[in-house]
Structure formats: structure tokens, C-alpha cells
Write a protein that holds these residues in place. Structure first.
Motif, PDB file in Angstrom:
ATOM      1  N   ALA A   1       2.309 -14.675 -14.433  1.00 30.59           N
ATOM      2  CA  ALA A   1       1.516 -13.467 -14.665  1.00 30.59           C
ATOM      3  C   ALA A   1       2.097 -12.647 -15.812  1.00 30.59           C
ATOM      4  O   ALA A   1       1.350 -12.123 -16.650  1.00 30.59           O
ATOM      5  CB  ALA A   1       1.460 -12.625 -13.389  1.00 30.59           C
ATOM      6  N   LEU A   2       3.415 -12.543 -15.873  1.00 30.07           N
ATOM      7  CA  LEU A   2       4.052 -11.811 -16.969  1.00 30.07           C
ATOM      8  C   LEU A   2       3.721 -12.446 -18.311  1.00 30.07           C
ATOM      9  O   LEU A   2       3.412 -11.741 -19.285  1.00 30.07           O
ATOM     10  CB  LEU A   2       5.572 -11.764 -16.764  1.00 30.07           C
ATOM     11  CG  LEU A   2       6.075 -10.758 -15.744  1.00 30.07           C
ATOM     12  CD1 LEU A   2       7.493 -11.084 -15.303  1.00 30.07           C
ATOM     13  CD2 LEU A   2       5.990  -9.347 -16.317  1.00 30.07           C
ATOM     14  N   GLY A   3       3.782 -13.765 -18.375  1.00 26.99           N
ATOM     15  CA  GLY A   3       3.483 -14.454 -19.628  1.00 26.99           C
ATOM     16  C   GLY A   3       2.059 -14.217 -20.094  1.00 26.99           C
ATOM     17  O   GLY A   3       1.813 -13.961 -21.274  1.00 26.99           O
ATOM     18  N   ARG A   4       1.114 -14.274 -19.157  1.00 28.59           N
ATOM     19  CA  ARG A   4      -0.292 -14.048 -19.535  1.00 28.59           C
ATOM     20  C   ARG A   4      -0.546 -12.587 -19.865  1.00 28.59           C
ATOM     21  O   ARG A   4      -1.253 -12.266 -20.812  1.00 28.59           O
ATOM     22  CB  ARG A   4      -1.209 -14.544 -18.424  1.00 28.59           C
ATOM     23  CG  ARG A   4      -1.184 -16.056 -18.281  1.00 28.59           C
ATOM     24  CD  ARG A   4      -2.212 -16.560 -17.294  1.00 28.59           C
ATOM     25  NE  ARG A   4      -2.089 -15.940 -15.993  1.00 28.59           N
ATOM     26  CZ  ARG A   4      -1.822 -16.575 -14.867  1.00 28.59           C
ATOM     27  NH1 ARG A   4      -1.647 -17.873 -14.874  1.00 28.59           N
ATOM     28  NH2 ARG A   4      -1.757 -15.924 -13.730  1.00 28.59           N
ATOM     29  N   ALA A   5       0.045 -11.674 -19.087  1.00 24.48           N
ATOM     30  CA  ALA A   5      -0.182 -10.248 -19.318  1.00 24.48           C
ATOM     31  C   ALA A   5       0.437  -9.781 -20.632  1.00 24.48           C
ATOM     32  O   ALA A   5      -0.084  -8.876 -21.282  1.00 24.48           O
ATOM     33  CB  ALA A   5       0.372  -9.434 -18.146  1.00 24.48           C
ATOM     34  N   ALA A   6       1.542 -10.393 -21.040  1.00 23.18           N
ATOM     35  CA  ALA A   6       2.191 -10.001 -22.300  1.00 23.18           C
ATOM     36  C   ALA A   6       1.308 -10.298 -23.502  1.00 23.18           C
ATOM     37  O   ALA A   6       1.485  -9.698 -24.563  1.00 23.18           O
ATOM     38  CB  ALA A   6       3.533 -10.709 -22.440  1.00 23.18           C
ATOM     39  N   LEU A   7       0.346 -11.188 -23.329  1.00 21.16           N
ATOM     40  CA  LEU A   7      -0.567 -11.530 -24.424  1.00 21.16           C
ATOM     41  C   LEU A   7      -1.758 -10.585 -24.528  1.00 21.16           C
ATOM     42  O   LEU A   7      -2.502 -10.633 -25.504  1.00 21.16           O
ATOM     43  CB  LEU A   7      -1.084 -12.964 -24.240  1.00 21.16           C
ATOM     44  CG  LEU A   7      -0.022 -14.059 -24.275  1.00 21.16           C
ATOM     45  CD1 LEU A   7      -0.644 -15.401 -23.922  1.00 21.16           C
ATOM     46  CD2 LEU A   7       0.650 -14.099 -25.627  1.00 21.16           C
ATOM     47  N   GLN A   8      -1.943  -9.751 -23.520  1.00 19.56           N
ATOM     48  CA  GLN A   8      -3.097  -8.849 -23.497  1.00 19.56           C
ATOM     49  C   GLN A   8      -2.749  -7.557 -24.228  1.00 19.56           C
ATOM     50  O   GLN A   8      -1.926  -6.775 -23.766  1.00 19.56           O
ATOM     51  CB  GLN A   8      -3.516  -8.550 -22.052  1.00 19.56           C
ATOM     52  CG  GLN A   8      -3.935  -9.768 -21.266  1.00 19.56           C
ATOM     53  CD  GLN A   8      -5.099 -10.495 -21.880  1.00 19.56           C
ATOM     54  OE1 GLN A   8      -6.039  -9.894 -22.389  1.00 19.56           O
ATOM     55  NE2 GLN A   8      -5.049 -11.810 -21.845  1.00 19.56           N
ATOM     56  N   GLU A   9      -3.354  -7.380 -25.374  1.00 26.22           N
ATOM     57  CA  GLU A   9      -3.087  -6.196 -26.188  1.00 26.22           C
ATOM     58  C   GLU A   9      -3.995  -5.047 -25.780  1.00 26.22           C
ATOM     59  O   GLU A   9      -5.121  -5.277 -25.360  1.00 26.22           O
ATOM     60  CB  GLU A   9      -3.291  -6.535 -27.670  1.00 26.22           C
ATOM     61  CG  GLU A   9      -2.293  -7.540 -28.206  1.00 26.22           C
ATOM     62  CD  GLU A   9      -0.854  -7.038 -28.219  1.00 26.22           C
ATOM     63  OE1 GLU A   9      -0.648  -5.809 -28.277  1.00 26.22           O
ATOM     64  OE2 GLU A   9       0.047  -7.863 -28.168  1.00 26.22           O
ATOM     65  N   PRO A  10      -3.502  -3.821 -25.904  1.00 27.10           N
ATOM     66  CA  PRO A  10      -2.138  -3.487 -26.293  1.00 27.10           C
ATOM     67  C   PRO A  10      -1.191  -3.716 -25.119  1.00 27.10           C
ATOM     68  O   PRO A  10      -1.538  -3.481 -23.972  1.00 27.10           O
ATOM     69  CB  PRO A  10      -2.226  -2.006 -26.661  1.00 27.10           C
ATOM     70  CG  PRO A  10      -3.371  -1.461 -25.866  1.00 27.10           C
ATOM     71  CD  PRO A  10      -4.328  -2.612 -25.701  1.00 27.10           C
ATOM     72  N   SER A  11      -0.012  -4.171 -25.443  1.00 32.22           N
ATOM     73  CA  SER A  11       0.972  -4.447 -24.395  1.00 32.22           C
ATOM     74  C   SER A  11       1.997  -3.328 -24.270  1.00 32.22           C
ATOM     75  O   SER A  11       2.804  -3.329 -23.348  1.00 32.22           O
ATOM     76  CB  SER A  11       1.667  -5.778 -24.649  1.00 32.22           C
ATOM     77  OG  SER A  11       2.384  -5.749 -25.854  1.00 32.22           O
ATOM     78  N   GLY A  12       1.968  -2.397 -25.187  1.00 37.36           N
ATOM     79  CA  GLY A  12       2.900  -1.282 -25.124  1.00 37.36           C
ATOM     80  C   GLY A  12       4.337  -1.751 -25.279  1.00 37.36           C
ATOM     81  O   GLY A  12       4.609  -2.901 -25.628  1.00 37.36           O
ATOM     82  N   GLY A  13       5.274  -0.894 -24.989  1.00 32.42           N
ATOM     83  CA  GLY A  13       6.690  -1.219 -25.111  1.00 32.42           C
ATOM     84  C   GLY A  13       7.133  -2.295 -24.134  1.00 32.42           C
ATOM     85  O   GLY A  13       8.138  -2.964 -24.350  1.00 32.42           O
ATOM     86  N   HIS A  14       6.370  -2.499 -23.079  1.00 32.24           N
ATOM     87  CA  HIS A  14       6.744  -3.503 -22.086  1.00 32.24           C
ATOM     88  C   HIS A  14       6.476  -4.922 -22.572  1.00 32.24           C
ATOM     89  O   HIS A  14       7.016  -5.876 -22.011  1.00 32.24           O
ATOM     90  CB  HIS A  14       6.004  -3.250 -20.784  1.00 32.24           C
ATOM     91  CG  HIS A  14       6.472  -2.016 -20.072  1.00 32.24           C
ATOM     92  ND1 HIS A  14       6.640  -0.796 -20.680  1.00 32.24           N
ATOM     93  CD2 HIS A  14       6.823  -1.812 -18.799  1.00 32.24           C
ATOM     94  CE1 HIS A  14       7.048   0.087 -19.815  1.00 32.24           C
ATOM     95  NE2 HIS A  14       7.178  -0.503 -18.653  1.00 32.24           N
TER      96      HIS A  14
END
Length: 169
Positions: free
Chosen positions: A139-152
């Protein structure tokens, strides 16, 4: 789906999936109307089909990313956005079978990473169930691709690199 028999509840969840999901591509108009009720039911401890309900939501959310926009009911994005806090709350469920299903839904959604990554990272740090940790990584890997991802987004990518490096060692 709230019935006392788990078999009946599972069959009802399957029937609902058949009514909400067009195999071959599409999110029908009933899906946005039904979506708010699914995480609520999944959050109810005495509902025997809780995991199946989250799997149904995950199937719908995943389908949105697979089909042309014209096959997605226009009400879906706002319904998904309204349901997200309830799905995020399921990461705190005491039952280990619910948390990975919730992580799968969150990872599959198109919500910006800045909305999902903070909760996913917080749960990554606290989670001790190996199955749930694996689903959180995905889930982290897929969510990190969703822009904007912010500082996280950068923090998540660093974490995933560390995990990959550690697995190669």
C-alpha cells in the motif's frame, strides 16, 4: 451481510459484488451509492463478512484504475473520498484479518498520497503482524505514486529503498 450465518453473509457479499461490479470493465451508478455503507459494515465487529466487504471495496477501487473514465460513474470519486477516513480507521482494527484488507483498499485508491501516506506510515511503525506489514508495504508503494504525495512521499520512498536494500543483503 449482517446475518448470523457466515455462509449467508458471504453469499450476500458476492451477490452485492455482482450488482456493483461489471466484469469486463465498469463502475455502475449503484457503486457510489453503496460505497459509504461498506466500510461502515466492515467496521462492525459482529458482521461475519467484514473482510469480504473490504475485498469488494478493493475490487471496485482497483477497477477504477483499469477502465476508461467513461465507464466509471461520475459520482465515484467523491464517494471514494468520503469513504476514505472510515477505511483508514480500519487500520486500527484489533482483528489481524481486517487490517491488511484495509491496507489493500487504501493502496488501491487514487487518493493523493498526502492523504493516505501519514496513516500508512504510522501503522507501518506500529504493526507487528507480518501479513499486515506486507500489505502495508504494498500500500505504501502504491500510495507514494499518487500525487501530490507531500513530504511523506520522500519518506516513504526512502523506507521502501531501505527495505529493498535489507532484503538484498
Amino acid at each position: 451481510m449482517r446475518g448470523p450465518g457466515s455462509g449467508d453473509a458471504e453469499r450476500a457479499a458476492d451477490d452485492l459484488l455482482n450488482n456493483l461490479y461489471h466484469q469486463g470493465g465498469g463502475i455502475c451508478s449503484a457503486s457510489p451509492a453503496a460505497l459509504p455503507f461498506l466500510p461502515r459494515l466492515a467496521a462492525t465487529p459482529d458482521v461475519p463478512s467484514r473482510r469480504s466487504l473490504l475485498q469488494l471495496v478493493s475490487r471496485l477501487v482497483s477497477e477504477v484504475g483499469q477502465v476508461a473514465e467513461k465507464w466509471v460513474d461520475p459520482g465515484w470519486p467523491s464517494a471514494c473520498e468520503r469513504a476514505l477516513p472510515e477505511v483508514l480507521a480500519l487500520l486500527d482494527a484489533p482483528e489481524p484479518e481486517i487490517r491488511p484488507a484495509a491496507a489493500d483498499v487504501i493502496g488501491s485508491c487514487r487518493s493523493p498520497g498526502e492523504l493516505t501516506l501519514p496513516a500508512l506510515l504510522r501503522h507501518w511503525e506500529a504493526e507487528d503482524d507480518p501479513t499486515t506489514r506486507l500489505d502495508l508495504i504494498l500500500a505504501l508503494g502504491r500510495a507514494a505514486l499518487q500525487e501530490p504525495s507531500g513530504g511523506h512521499g520522500a519518506v516513504t520512498r526512502d523506507l521502501l529503498r531501505e527495505l529493498l536494500d535489507a532484503s538484498e543483503a
